[in-house]
Enzyme design. Sequence first.
Site, PDB file in Angstrom:
ATOM      1  N   TRP A  37      49.740  32.747  49.405  1.00 37.34           N
ATOM      2  CA  TRP A  37      48.833  33.765  48.618  1.00 37.34           C
ATOM      3  C   TRP A  37      49.591  34.549  47.539  1.00 37.34           C
ATOM      4  O   TRP A  37      50.625  34.756  47.448  1.00 37.34           O
ATOM      5  CB  TRP A  37      48.292  34.841  49.565  1.00 37.34           C
ATOM      6  CG  TRP A  37      47.712  35.909  48.876  1.00 37.34           C
ATOM      7  CD1 TRP A  37      48.337  37.069  48.267  1.00 37.34           C
ATOM      8  CD2 TRP A  37      46.324  36.115  48.852  1.00 37.34           C
ATOM      9  NE1 TRP A  37      47.515  37.809  47.654  1.00 37.34           N
ATOM     10  CE2 TRP A  37      46.138  37.470  48.175  1.00 37.34           C
ATOM     11  CE3 TRP A  37      45.157  35.546  49.248  1.00 37.34           C
ATOM     12  CZ2 TRP A  37      44.812  37.997  47.717  1.00 37.34           C
ATOM     13  CZ3 TRP A  37      43.769  35.975  48.964  1.00 37.34           C
ATOM     14  CH2 TRP A  37      43.806  37.194  48.174  1.00 37.34           C
ATOM     15  N   ASN A  39      48.027  37.365  44.139  1.00 31.28           N
ATOM     16  CA  ASN A  39      46.966  37.958  43.534  1.00 31.28           C
ATOM     17  C   ASN A  39      47.572  38.606  42.017  1.00 31.28           C
ATOM     18  O   ASN A  39      48.108  37.857  41.342  1.00 31.28           O
ATOM     19  CB  ASN A  39      46.303  39.271  44.067  1.00 31.28           C
ATOM     20  CG  ASN A  39      47.201  40.219  44.923  1.00 31.28           C
ATOM     21  OD1 ASN A  39      47.804  39.735  45.797  1.00 31.28           O
ATOM     22  ND2 ASN A  39      47.319  41.223  44.514  1.00 31.28           N
ATOM     23  N   ASP A  40      47.649  39.925  41.685  1.00 32.00           N
ATOM     24  CA  ASP A  40      48.008  40.376  40.354  1.00 32.00           C
ATOM     25  C   ASP A  40      49.012  39.999  39.677  1.00 32.00           C
ATOM     26  O   ASP A  40      50.271  39.903  40.241  1.00 32.00           O
ATOM     27  CB  ASP A  40      48.145  41.885  40.486  1.00 32.00           C
ATOM     28  CG  ASP A  40      46.857  42.634  41.228  1.00 32.00           C
ATOM     29  OD1 ASP A  40      46.049  42.194  41.666  1.00 32.00           O
ATOM     30  OD2 ASP A  40      47.098  44.068  41.631  1.00 32.00           O
ATOM     31  N   GLN A  56      52.121  39.307  42.466  1.00 34.90           N
ATOM     32  CA  GLN A  56      51.631  39.655  43.898  1.00 34.90           C
ATOM     33  C   GLN A  56      51.804  38.498  44.541  1.00 34.90           C
ATOM     34  O   GLN A  56      50.959  37.432  44.585  1.00 34.90           O
ATOM     35  CB  GLN A  56      50.817  40.553  44.117  1.00 34.90           C
ATOM     36  CG  GLN A  56      50.809  41.778  43.306  1.00 34.90           C
ATOM     37  CD  GLN A  56      51.695  42.922  44.222  1.00 34.90           C
ATOM     38  OE1 GLN A  56      51.233  43.617  45.144  1.00 34.90           O
ATOM     39  NE2 GLN A  56      52.933  43.058  43.708  1.00 34.90           N
ATOM     40  N   TRP A  64      46.186  37.606  52.255  1.00 38.55           N
ATOM     41  CA  TRP A  64      46.974  38.783  51.662  1.00 38.55           C
ATOM     42  C   TRP A  64      47.912  39.234  52.779  1.00 38.55           C
ATOM     43  O   TRP A  64      47.382  39.494  54.070  1.00 38.55           O
ATOM     44  CB  TRP A  64      45.893  39.761  51.217  1.00 38.55           C
ATOM     45  CG  TRP A  64      46.846  41.169  50.525  1.00 38.55           C
ATOM     46  CD1 TRP A  64      46.925  41.154  49.226  1.00 38.55           C
ATOM     47  CD2 TRP A  64      46.951  42.263  51.178  1.00 38.55           C
ATOM     48  NE1 TRP A  64      47.472  42.523  49.192  1.00 38.55           N
ATOM     49  CE2 TRP A  64      47.512  43.265  50.109  1.00 38.55           C
ATOM     50  CE3 TRP A  64      46.867  42.789  52.513  1.00 38.55           C
ATOM     51  CZ2 TRP A  64      47.966  44.380  50.498  1.00 38.55           C
ATOM     52  CZ3 TRP A  64      47.427  44.093  52.897  1.00 38.55           C
ATOM     53  CH2 TRP A  64      47.986  44.759  51.899  1.00 38.55           C
ATOM     54  N   PHE A  99      54.342  46.341  45.765  1.00 35.56           N
ATOM     55  CA  PHE A  99      52.854  46.343  45.172  1.00 35.56           C
ATOM     56  C   PHE A  99      53.361  46.037  43.496  1.00 35.56           C
ATOM     57  O   PHE A  99      54.212  46.339  43.017  1.00 35.56           O
ATOM     58  CB  PHE A  99      52.141  47.450  45.384  1.00 35.56           C
ATOM     59  CG  PHE A  99      51.334  47.520  46.655  1.00 35.56           C
ATOM     60  CD1 PHE A  99      51.675  46.495  47.647  1.00 35.56           C
ATOM     61  CD2 PHE A  99      50.185  48.315  46.815  1.00 35.56           C
ATOM     62  CE1 PHE A  99      50.954  46.584  48.754  1.00 35.56           C
ATOM     63  CE2 PHE A  99      49.327  48.029  47.953  1.00 35.56           C
ATOM     64  CZ  PHE A  99      49.718  47.217  49.007  1.00 35.56           C
ATOM     65  N   ASP A 164      50.682  50.751  40.625  1.00 33.57           N
ATOM     66  CA  ASP A 164      50.725  49.775  39.483  1.00 33.57           C
ATOM     67  C   ASP A 164      51.199  50.352  38.358  1.00 33.57           C
ATOM     68  O   ASP A 164      50.392  50.344  37.059  1.00 33.57           O
ATOM     69  CB  ASP A 164      49.212  49.416  39.338  1.00 33.57           C
ATOM     70  CG  ASP A 164      48.624  48.843  40.809  1.00 33.57           C
ATOM     71  OD1 ASP A 164      49.207  48.537  41.620  1.00 33.57           O
ATOM     72  OD2 ASP A 164      47.244  49.149  40.609  1.00 33.57           O
ATOM     73  N   GLU A 218      42.599  50.605  38.974  1.00 34.81           N
ATOM     74  CA  GLU A 218      43.997  49.967  39.359  1.00 34.81           C
ATOM     75  C   GLU A 218      44.620  49.317  38.075  1.00 34.81           C
ATOM     76  O   GLU A 218      43.864  49.125  37.104  1.00 34.81           O
ATOM     77  CB  GLU A 218      43.573  48.769  40.519  1.00 34.81           C
ATOM     78  CG  GLU A 218      43.520  49.514  41.824  1.00 34.81           C
ATOM     79  CD  GLU A 218      43.659  48.262  42.981  1.00 34.81           C
ATOM     80  OE1 GLU A 218      44.251  48.263  43.822  1.00 34.81           O
ATOM     81  OE2 GLU A 218      42.888  47.118  42.823  1.00 34.81           O
ATOM     82  N   TRP A 301      38.674  39.700  45.021  1.00 33.16           N
ATOM     83  CA  TRP A 301      38.843  40.228  46.362  1.00 33.16           C
ATOM     84  C   TRP A 301      37.615  40.029  47.181  1.00 33.16           C
ATOM     85  O   TRP A 301      36.526  40.080  46.325  1.00 33.16           O
ATOM     86  CB  TRP A 301      38.933  42.003  46.418  1.00 33.16           C
ATOM     87  CG  TRP A 301      40.319  42.077  45.767  1.00 33.16           C
ATOM     88  CD1 TRP A 301      40.434  42.991  44.573  1.00 33.16           C
ATOM     89  CD2 TRP A 301      41.721  41.875  46.086  1.00 33.16           C
ATOM     90  NE1 TRP A 301      41.957  43.113  44.160  1.00 33.16           N
ATOM     91  CE2 TRP A 301      42.492  42.614  45.334  1.00 33.16           C
ATOM     92  CE3 TRP A 301      42.082  41.360  47.240  1.00 33.16           C
ATOM     93  CZ2 TRP A 301      43.861  42.284  45.633  1.00 33.16           C
ATOM     94  CZ3 TRP A 301      43.378  41.146  47.744  1.00 33.16           C
ATOM     95  CH2 TRP A 301      44.270  41.675  46.752  1.00 33.16           C
TER      96      TRP A 301
END
Length: 489
Positions: A37, A39-40, A56, A64, A99, A164, A218, A301
């Site tokens: 996985w 993400n960002d 991420q 996740w 994070f 963040d 975010e 998401w």
Amino acid sequence: MLTTNKIELANQALQQACEKMNKRFRLGYHIMAPANWINDPNGLIQFNGEYHAFYQHHPYDEHWGPMHWGHVKSKDLVHWEHCSVALAPGDECDIDGCFSGSAVDNNGELTLIYTGHNYTDKDNDIFYQNQNIAVSTDGIHFTKVGENPVIAEPPEDSSHHFRDPKVWKHEDSWYMILGNSTKDNVGRVILYRSADLRKWEYVGVLAQSAGDLGFMWECPDFFELDGKHVLLFSPQGVEAKGDLYKNLFQTGYLIGEYDYETNKFVHGSFEELDHGHDFYAVQTLLDDKGRRIAIGWMDMWESNMPTKEDGWAGALTLPRVLTLGENNKLLMNPVEEAELLREAEHNVCTNQVISGSFTAETNSEMLEVKAVFDFTGSRPESVGLKIVGGQEETVLTYNTSNQKLILDCTKSGKPEDGVRSVTTEANGELVLRVFIDRSSIEVFTNNGQATLTSRIYPNESRTGIELFSEKGDVTVKELTYWTLKDIWE
């Protein structure tokens, strides 16, 4: 367990996962993890002559989970190389996750600033968040500093959403913005200042929702562009309104004037940055050519991700240059280095009048397409192009009356909620620049006036590119396509 051991275990897990992965939808020229996985995008920076992108990452699963920082680097923004996992959670400051965050070059020390995620009751999603630092001199191996957390808790009027960090230097001070929400669940971005990246002073609220922009902002980013200040962020909890805000969460921007002395940001209204299905958590860097380059997460998401069945999930967009257009509109276009992906060039037609449709045959999975429609001589009801494969197709349609550009992925892996659209002017001509990968499409119109980014999941082999005109003729000034290389082979 020592951090180095956690990193080694993560790298070993990735190596084992790679051996079991199904590659049917693996992208050819986009940033992905080796497996599992992501993400960002995090920590975008140019350091010692190379571009670095972190992200991420859960190296142990295709879903996740406890967030690590994955890492790639490149000399040209096109040919990326996987590096060791950069950060692993489990220390006192980040027990349950490292994070999202950012990166700065502090006099030759590559410094990552990230959010530590810490559960107090995981079953009920009760947690606290803080801000931490890790440093490196070689740009590959990172050490968390002893001062962590450098910001232990949010302001008193804040909820527990506090994450963040995006950090930059202005004159002699470092500045940090954070995504945040109030105790009343009002989304906002807050600002801190520091002389040394270790001790931070709370300055105040940079921008805040007036009640219509969700409960949490975010992944904020703040920078100067062509004399204006731009705040990018991803608000959560914005309700759909017509063609706007159709995804679960959005990404967009505010543009205005900012005064460092007073912390006053006077700005216009919120605008979405991309109108496709899969674009979130965009982050930028300023490179040595003076370009503001943006990369987003190319997923969304709670969306369907068929690649999870194959042992991986998540990718990042092509790098894009941000510029300021008329009326303070933010424009996005692929970096010029994207041309390095081109292999064979095919000039299909020039100044050809079409009525109905015609198809350029190609079975390439990775394409760049440029189509230019000229409306000066005629005005058909609609024009567009299709990426065709057997019974499957991804369709781009431009309606000339209402000036809507529609992306329809219903027949290419998104049978539910497969349509996205954006209003964009094309009075004289419509220029479509489209990048297709094995499981993605990125559309740029009229020099970045609008973009649409979506994941697609075709099961049939590609057969061609079809141009069409409905209820009227149109002159196609140009149709050119390039086959693109697979950077990961």
